[in-house]
Design an enzyme around this catalytic site. Structure first.
Site, mmCIF file in Angstrom:
data_model
loop_
_atom_site.group_PDB
_atom_site.id
_atom_site.type_symbol
_atom_site.label_atom_id
_atom_site.label_comp_id
_atom_site.label_asym_id
_atom_site.label_seq_id
_atom_site.Cartn_x
_atom_site.Cartn_y
_atom_site.Cartn_z
ATOM 1 N N ALA A 1 7.440 25.218 41.187
ATOM 2 C CA ALA A 1 8.673 25.888 41.585
ATOM 3 C C ALA A 1 8.459 27.308 42.093
ATOM 4 C CB ALA A 1 9.631 25.909 40.395
ATOM 5 N N ASN B 1 6.721 25.989 32.959
ATOM 6 C CA ASN B 1 5.429 25.513 33.462
ATOM 7 C C ASN B 1 4.911 26.430 34.564
ATOM 8 O OD1 ASN B 1 4.761 23.094 31.961
ATOM 9 N ND2 ASN B 1 6.521 22.143 32.945
ATOM 10 N N HIS C 1 12.331 32.686 40.385
ATOM 11 C CA HIS C 1 11.060 33.134 39.823
ATOM 12 C C HIS C 1 10.534 34.285 40.676
ATOM 13 C CE1 HIS C 1 11.071 29.535 37.347
ATOM 14 N NE2 HIS C 1 11.249 28.829 38.440
#
Length: 263
Positions: A119, A186, A215
């Site tokens: 991601a 993760n 993120h």
């Protein structure tokens, strides 16, 4: 190339459909704990075998294993000596499981372990300069619902449902993040493997107004500064999973047969 899918949730179902539609691959096995009626799947004409557990025979019979289950499954896979064979490819989504099994991972000699970018963006650049990094941090912002069920909240007085504005709920090292938020972070483990930095710091923000999983990576060193921000739309069927994470696995598979490879 023959493939075994470990896990048949949101990610597994998407990948199964993609693999069955691609003539370069053969989906040989799907491993899932729940009983699955093949007739209800969109690939019922394909000779896919459903299993409830991973076995040595299954590992020996495929070229590629795709883990899209949990970090505990990664631990289980790494215990099979059959995994370490020339030409075997292990694609791991639950990279937190790799972080918790660094010793077993270091003992592999023949198996190719592949970490999709998942991601986040920028792992390629960070890997290229990982011997020059002096500081690196990850800030992850998600809607509170995306964080529900994380082990961290078992011993925390934070009430996710009562959060009204953007709020940092946790800060710590990557080693703690993979334990406290195993299904949400993760990306932190993947960033660790790219950076090789044990002092990687993680910040998790809950924002009730967030419409995406965001993120932000800040990385500095002798090379300069890398800053990336990735805003992922959650997968339609699972708010804990970013759609980009699913597509990154498809990219890995597509790259195997590509004439021009972008790594």
């Amino acid at each position: 190339m023959k493939i075994a899918l470990i896990g048949f949730g949101n990610i597994g179902k998407y990948l199964a459909d993609w693999i069955c539609a691609n003539s370069s691959f053969e989906l040989k096995y799907i491993v899932a704990r729940k009983e699955i009626a093949k007739e209800t799947c969109g690939f019922k004409e394909h000779p896919v075998q459903f299993k409830k557990e991973i076995t040595a025979d299954l590992i020996n019979d495929v070229d590629i294993i795709i883990e899209c289950a949990t970090k505990d499954v990664v631990t289980q896979l790494l215990k099979f000596p059959e995994i370490d064979e020339t030409g075997k490819k292990l694609i791991v989504i639950s990279t937190g499981g790799l972080y918790e099994n660094k010793m077993a991972l270091s003992q592999l000699k023949k198996c190719e372990v592949i970490l999709p970018v998942g991601a986040i963006a920028g792992l390629d650049a960070i890997k290229a300069v990982n011997d020059e990094i002096t500081s690196i941090a990850l800030r992850t912002t998600k809607h509170p619902k995306s964080l529900e069920g994380a082990p961290f909240f078992e011993n925390s007085n934070i009430d996710l449902a009562s959060i009204q504005t953007s709020q940092t709920i946790w800060k710590g090292k990557v080693s703690e993040a993979v334990k406290e938020f195993p299904k949400n972070i993760n990306v932190a483990a993947s960033l660790y493997f790219a950076s090789k930095c044990e002092n990687l710091m993680i910040e998790i923000v809950a924002d009730p107004n967030a419409s995406s999983n965001m993120h932000e990576i800040t990385c500095e060193g002798g090379f300069g500064k890398i800053y990336t921000r990735t805003e992922n739309k959650p997968s339609p069927n699972n708010p804990k999973t970013s759609f980009l994470a699913i597509k990154s696995v498809v990219s890995v598979l597509s790259n195997m047969n590509a004439t021009v490879k972008i790594n």
